[in-house]
Design a protein around this motif. Structure first.
Motif, PDB file in Angstrom:
ATOM      1  N   ALA B 389       0.812  -1.222   0.000  1.00  0.00           N
ATOM      2  CA  ALA B 389       0.000   0.000   0.000  1.00  0.00           C
ATOM      3  C   ALA B 389       0.844   1.269   0.000  1.00  0.00           C
ATOM      4  CB  ALA B 389      -0.928  -0.003   1.224  1.00  0.00           C
ATOM      5  N   THR B 390       2.105   1.150   0.379  1.00  0.00           N
ATOM      6  CA  THR B 390       2.942   2.345   0.473  1.00  0.00           C
ATOM      7  C   THR B 390       4.073   2.364  -0.556  1.00  0.00           C
ATOM      8  OG1 THR B 390       4.213   1.193   2.187  1.00  0.00           O
ATOM      9  CG2 THR B 390       2.530   2.743   2.940  1.00  0.00           C
ATOM     10  N   ALA B 391       4.117   1.370  -1.442  1.00  0.00           N
ATOM     11  CA  ALA B 391       5.255   1.250  -2.375  1.00  0.00           C
ATOM     12  C   ALA B 391       5.417   2.505  -3.229  1.00  0.00           C
ATOM     13  CB  ALA B 391       5.089   0.020  -3.249  1.00  0.00           C
ATOM     14  N   GLY B 392       4.296   3.100  -3.674  1.00  0.00           N
ATOM     15  CA  GLY B 392       4.366   4.266  -4.551  1.00  0.00           C
ATOM     16  C   GLY B 392       4.096   5.578  -3.842  1.00  0.00           C
ATOM     17  N   ALA B 393       4.086   5.521  -2.522  1.00  0.00           N
ATOM     18  CA  ALA B 393       3.903   6.762  -1.749  1.00  0.00           C
ATOM     19  C   ALA B 393       5.159   7.623  -1.887  1.00  0.00           C
ATOM     20  CB  ALA B 393       3.650   6.408  -0.279  1.00  0.00           C
ATOM     21  N   PRO B 394       5.093   8.882  -1.479  1.00  0.00           N
ATOM     22  CA  PRO B 394       6.301   9.702  -1.532  1.00  0.00           C
ATOM     23  C   PRO B 394       7.433   9.037  -0.758  1.00  0.00           C
ATOM     24  CG  PRO B 394       4.393  11.073  -1.060  1.00  0.00           C
ATOM     25  CD  PRO B 394       3.926   9.654  -1.001  1.00  0.00           C
ATOM     26  N   ARG B 395       8.612   9.382  -1.134  1.00  0.00           N
ATOM     27  CA  ARG B 395       9.805   8.763  -0.566  1.00  0.00           C
ATOM     28  C   ARG B 395       9.800   8.816   0.960  1.00  0.00           C
ATOM     29  NH1 ARG B 395      15.968   9.532  -2.733  1.00  0.00           N
ATOM     30  NH2 ARG B 395      16.939   9.041  -0.742  1.00  0.00           N
ATOM     31  N   HIS B 396      10.149   7.679   1.555  1.00  0.00           N
ATOM     32  CA  HIS B 396      10.136   7.592   3.011  1.00  0.00           C
ATOM     33  C   HIS B 396      11.128   6.535   3.484  1.00  0.00           C
ATOM     34  CE1 HIS B 396       7.197   4.615   1.505  1.00  0.00           C
ATOM     35  NE2 HIS B 396       7.476   3.913   2.578  1.00  0.00           N
ATOM     36  N   ASP B 397      11.371   6.525   4.765  1.00  0.00           N
ATOM     37  CA  ASP B 397      12.238   5.515   5.382  1.00  0.00           C
ATOM     38  C   ASP B 397      11.398   4.599   6.263  1.00  0.00           C
ATOM     39  OD1 ASP B 397      15.424   6.303   5.256  1.00  0.00           O
ATOM     40  OD2 ASP B 397      14.118   8.058   5.085  1.00  0.00           O
ATOM     41  N   VAL B 398      11.785   3.328   6.302  1.00  0.00           N
ATOM     42  CA  VAL B 398      11.136   2.380   7.202  1.00  0.00           C
ATOM     43  C   VAL B 398      12.202   1.785   8.122  1.00  0.00           C
ATOM     44  CG1 VAL B 398       9.751   0.287   7.393  1.00  0.00           C
ATOM     45  CG2 VAL B 398       9.422   1.829   5.443  1.00  0.00           C
ATOM     46  N   LEU B 399      11.952   1.886   9.423  1.00  0.00           N
ATOM     47  CA  LEU B 399      12.846   1.311  10.436  1.00  0.00           C
ATOM     48  C   LEU B 399      12.142   0.081  11.003  1.00  0.00           C
ATOM     49  CD1 LEU B 399      13.678   4.686  12.291  1.00  0.00           C
ATOM     50  CD2 LEU B 399      14.684   3.769  10.175  1.00  0.00           C
ATOM     51  N   THR B 400      12.743  -1.086  10.845  1.00  0.00           N
ATOM     52  CA  THR B 400      12.030  -2.316  11.209  1.00  0.00           C
ATOM     53  C   THR B 400      12.594  -2.958  12.477  1.00  0.00           C
ATOM     54  OG1 THR B 400      13.334  -4.001  10.036  1.00  0.00           O
ATOM     55  CG2 THR B 400      11.787  -2.687   8.713  1.00  0.00           C
ATOM     56  N   LEU B 401      11.880  -3.984  12.917  1.00  0.00           N
ATOM     57  CA  LEU B 401      12.176  -4.676  14.179  1.00  0.00           C
ATOM     58  C   LEU B 401      13.302  -5.682  13.949  1.00  0.00           C
ATOM     59  CD1 LEU B 401      11.369  -5.125  17.125  1.00  0.00           C
ATOM     60  CD2 LEU B 401       9.615  -6.708  16.333  1.00  0.00           C
ATOM     61  N   THR B 402      14.524  -5.179  13.943  1.00  0.00           N
ATOM     62  CA  THR B 402      15.668  -5.949  13.450  1.00  0.00           C
ATOM     63  C   THR B 402      15.977  -7.203  14.246  1.00  0.00           C
ATOM     64  OG1 THR B 402      16.934  -4.346  14.739  1.00  0.00           O
ATOM     65  CG2 THR B 402      16.858  -4.019  12.362  1.00  0.00           C
ATOM     66  N   GLY B 403      15.780  -7.149  15.548  1.00  0.00           N
ATOM     67  CA  GLY B 403      16.199  -8.275  16.383  1.00  0.00           C
ATOM     68  C   GLY B 403      15.047  -9.096  16.908  1.00  0.00           C
ATOM     69  N   GLY B 404      13.831  -8.727  16.551  1.00  0.00           N
ATOM     70  CA  GLY B 404      12.678  -9.497  16.978  1.00  0.00           C
ATOM     71  C   GLY B 404      12.277  -9.301  18.429  1.00  0.00           C
ATOM     72  N   ALA B 405      12.952  -8.416  19.131  1.00  0.00           N
ATOM     73  CA  ALA B 405      12.590  -8.170  20.539  1.00  0.00           C
ATOM     74  C   ALA B 405      11.560  -7.048  20.569  1.00  0.00           C
ATOM     75  CB  ALA B 405      13.825  -7.802  21.359  1.00  0.00           C
ATOM     76  N   ILE B 406      10.314  -7.395  20.869  1.00  0.00           N
ATOM     77  CA  ILE B 406       9.245  -6.407  20.768  1.00  0.00           C
ATOM     78  C   ILE B 406       9.391  -5.334  21.843  1.00  0.00           C
ATOM     79  CG2 ILE B 406       7.671  -7.919  19.558  1.00  0.00           C
ATOM     80  CD1 ILE B 406       6.269  -8.514  22.145  1.00  0.00           C
ATOM     81  N   GLY B 407       8.758  -4.193  21.558  1.00  0.00           N
ATOM     82  CA  GLY B 407       8.928  -3.028  22.423  1.00  0.00           C
ATOM     83  C   GLY B 407       9.909  -2.031  21.827  1.00  0.00           C
ATOM     84  N   GLN B 408      10.211  -2.187  20.565  1.00  0.00           N
ATOM     85  CA  GLN B 408      11.151  -1.293  19.891  1.00  0.00           C
ATOM     86  C   GLN B 408      10.463  -0.080  19.273  1.00  0.00           C
ATOM     87  OE1 GLN B 408      14.246  -2.604  16.725  1.00  0.00           O
ATOM     88  NE2 GLN B 408      12.729  -1.452  15.587  1.00  0.00           N
TER      89      GLN B 408
END
Lengths: 537, 537
Positions: B389-408
């Motif tokens: 849904a966001t692939a063609g949205a204006p340019r943006h950054d996504v920061l993801t849950l890299t280590g799988g430890a929730i609460g990030q």
């Protein structure tokens, strides 16, 4: 049966029938096994299986928390009140990390906990998947018992040893690392409880040597801790004091202190080094029983860390982990065979009125504290006047912040209420440390626990304001003050509590606090009072 | 100057001028030094002092959090966006434990962090005071750089090495243990920055060997991670793909993924092993660049952990920590010298209507996402339809849950907003993991951060319901389901947010979400939307 089922059956067989849990994927078979291990099946499987027998539905009760610090603090509070361990269920290294601060407090409280930490399947660890983590390194910081279960066949026995270990060395955290395939693999065997090693008895010669010290006529302070802070120990130490003139003290942060009308009232050592120095001035001998000789909580420039008065001799009646209650009883029989303990008379402050202050809120608690209450005390600076106001209240227990890691109060109250559903639990909680484990409120609501939280809201890290002065940091300015200030924005704990399902109200006067506290005690389930108490200083 | 002052001056000299803090008594001199190290004095003291020079007020900004997991997650989010480390300030082992889960995520993100952990004074440790703790054991689990500073004279140099170390090995957690007397002692020396070792360059022969693989005409998948997920890497990999027919993929959990209209759109590997197996079926070669070959997040009975397709060959272009962007550029110059990248066209979903669903809430985000947004993504199961849904949205950054430890999610959003005050930050936060670090909201309010939180409230640990099935735990019953259910009581995140000073609203329809999201973006400061989105399954 699979490994998880054998683990749960073994725990239940050994009397561990409450598990505080914040599970993840690697723990799903443990979660599933909660249903398959039922009262009727608990004792009936496996060649070594023993029947849990005779005490009603022995299946495991799972209690969900939304954060691992609540899990571990609740397990601590449960065991302090129940006198036997609960299990935890944590998710790999990060889950253990989240629970570590309250395990640290439990370690300092000598609380038995069976700390189950799920891990990746044995064969999956080599992939260094994102949640791969060094569980042994983290748990080694707790200086307790650690075992990684290697197979489904062995995990029952591992659990039995974990339960025993948790109750040895005076009580400790026993960490059982549970790989996912050990849980789901077949061949599990539920085993009989392993009796824990009995606590070491204190030698008669030690008792007699301490008796000699008491007979010198020189000023003796008698510092008790650990299990000695409960009725039998208090009665014995009161007899010794009456007979010999020794002055008894309770350690600064006892795990569980029994007090109130009908019990000996024993002064606690203060938190501040200056207080302790004042309390111990003039004593030539310090007898320690069930605790260590006093040290300063923190170091301060130019001040001593060892709080034993200069020139005083320290005599150890019982090390932590030894049978201190028996040693005190033997000492009392030696020096005070016919002497009765001195018991606190019933006595309450009058109900105060007017805007809340650091003085009058404790009078409200003292005036209204119900019989048999359990106080989880993390009031910090707001609570310094509490002991005097509650000394003659009906008999109650106080659970204190044993390890100094804040965020203990609400979780310990949660666990205490699970352990003692018929007793009123009162959480006295400072605002500065409340947010660490605030989701304990949700668990209180879910389990409909009879916990009344009085949130002492002074809108500051008041203890740190004081400490900034005490460490001699005289150059502090606006940036430092900003880091010790909890206003901007003010927290509204009524909304926070209601958002987690706990009814809440706000008190700004002593009358409001008294009214709300009385009503909260009369109603079932949890309640939070956001008490706007100005800082003590 | 004292040790704390030299530490702060050295950090500021090295460009580390934000410190996320949850201090205690042993850190009070560090806190006090925040005021004494001012812009005018930062460069002017000490024989080795260098001027921070030229970029305005170089003093340290202290940002208070009410829980250490917020501190460490914010430091992670800050560095992912700023491209340089922040410092933390934590209180002994329990404070480090509380911050450990988000340090674990930072470790997996290869985020540089200067992790300052206060400890007792050197001479106080022998007393085993209540907060005495094994900081080295806990921090060793992070597999990063660790140093215990031994004296006030050395702590400046120690800090300079910590800053450098944090930026080596591709970025890591550099833990500096700071005894209280090292802080307060005199003789501190602020030192010049130590240049970090440059990342290792990939050999030409390696680039050429991968080029040969791409020229075989066999099906090649090209998996990128780490810094390759930003513009330069994406452009290079798109050129390679266009020229050779290789299929590019982004690792499952990139630390920072740049995407949107005008950038190459690269498919991410899925979270579920089954998805990855589907995505990689048929490839004969897997080239990995800046990441490792894919493995299953968890083990599942009877399913493979290594997700490289059977018979496929793995070729490593660049290990994590090597200069992957340069290697990809060299590879593109080798196999696609005159080929242009394929760029995503601008394209947004229409604004949907009706009750919120797992499908339509992501369309609202896609339709309204502002230019330059930073998304902190901890939507978990609620977010699986988001990337499309966001692939063609204006340019943006996504920061993801890299280590799988929730609460990030909320802490990383907090740090990102400090790093980029002019960019809109959007935290997409699942309810099940929100409570771990919910007090990040308070810091957002205090710092007036431009963070819009969309709280995906499905009132369940939906991911665990799914995982319970996937691990084959077929015997689950009411007790298991109870542990995966977050209703009873339902959480009211509007009240929780307002209680922490963050304005909040509730959305139950797509129209309400669109309206509230638009208004939140238009207003300064934080806002939370409690979006009642039913579980995906």
């Amino acid at each position: 049966m699979n490994g998880a089922q054998s683990l749960i059956r073994t725990l239940v067989n050994a009397g561990v029938d409450v598990c505080f849990a914040n599970p993840g994927t690697s723990e799903m078979h443990f979660v599933a096994a909660l249903d398959s291990v039922s009262a009727s099946s608990a004792g009936g499987h496996g060649a070594n299986a023993s029947s849990a027998g005779g005490h009603g539905g022995p299946e495991m009760r799972g209690v969900l928390a939304l954060f691992e610090g609540v899990v571990t603090g609740a397990a601590d509070g449960y065991a302090r009140v129940a006198g036997r361990p609960a299990a935890t269920l944590l998710h790999l290294g990060p889950g253990l990390g989240n629970g570590l601060a309250n395990l640290h407090n439990a370690r300092r409280a000598h609380t038995p906990i069976v700390n189950v930490v799920g891990d990746h399947a044995t064969y999956h660890k080599k992939y260094d998947a994102p949640l791969e983590s060094d569980i042994e390194a983290i748990s080694s910081s707790l200086k307790g018992w650690i075992r990684r279960s290697g197979s489904s066949v062995d995990v029952g026995a591992d659990a039995a040893f974990a339960v025993a270990a948790s109750q040895e060395a005076g009580g400790q955290v026993a960490t059982l690392i549970l790989p996912a395939d050990v849980s789901w693999g077949d061949g599990g065997v539920a085993v009989k409880p392993v009796p824990p090693k009995a606590p070491q008895q204190v030698a008669d010669t030690t008792v007699k040597a301490v008796a000699e010290v008491l007979r010198t006529g020189e000023p003796v302070a008698l510092l008790i801790g650990g299990p000695a802070c409960r009725e039998a120990g208090l009665l014995a130490v009161s007899r010794v004091a009456s007979a010999t003139g020794a002055k008894p003290f309770v350690e600064t942060f006892p795990a569980r202190l029994e007090r109130g009308a009908g019990l000996p009232s024993v002064e606690r050592l203060g938190y501040l080094a200056e207080q302790v120095t004042y309390q111990l001035t003039g004593f030539k001998h310090l007898v320690v029983a069930g605790t260590k000789s006093p040290v300063s909580f923190f170091a301060y420039p130019g001040k001593p860390g060892d709080l034993v008065p200069e020139g005083a001799q320290v005599h150890t009646l019982a090390e932590p982990g030894q049978d201190v209650v028996a040693a005190l009883a033997a000492l009392a029989d030696e020096v005070a065979p016919d002497v009765e303990p001195v018991l606190q008379q019933a006595q309450r402050p009058a109900l105060p009125s007017g805007p809340l202050t650091a003085q009058n809120w404790v009078e409200v608690i003292g005036a209204l504290l119900p019989e048999g209450a359990i106080i989880s005390d993390e009031a910090n600076t707001s609570g310094v006047l509490l002991p005097a106001a509650t000394a003659g209240a009906p008999r109650h227990d106080v659970l204190t912040l044993t390890g100094g890691a804040i965020g203990q109060g609400l979780p310990v109250a949660t666990g205490a209420a699970i352990a003692a559903p018929d007793r009123p639990v009162i959480a006295l909680q400072a605002d500065g440390s409340a947010l660490y484990t605030i989701s304990a409120l949700w668990t209180m609501a879910r389990e409909n626990l009879n916990v009344t939280t009085v949130l002492l809201n002074n809108r500051a890290y008041a203890i740190l304001r004081m400490e900034l002065q005490r460490v001699g940091a005289t150059t502090s300015g606006p940036k430092a003050n900003e880091l010790l200030d909890l206003s901007r924005p003010d927290m509204d704990f009524v909304k926070i509590a209601e958002g987690m399902g706990v009814p809440a109200s706000r008190a700004t006067t002593a009358e409001e606090l008294a009214d709300q506290f009385s009503r909260a005690l009369a109603e079932p389930g949890p309640h939070l009072i956001d008490a706007l108490v100005p800082p003590l200083m």
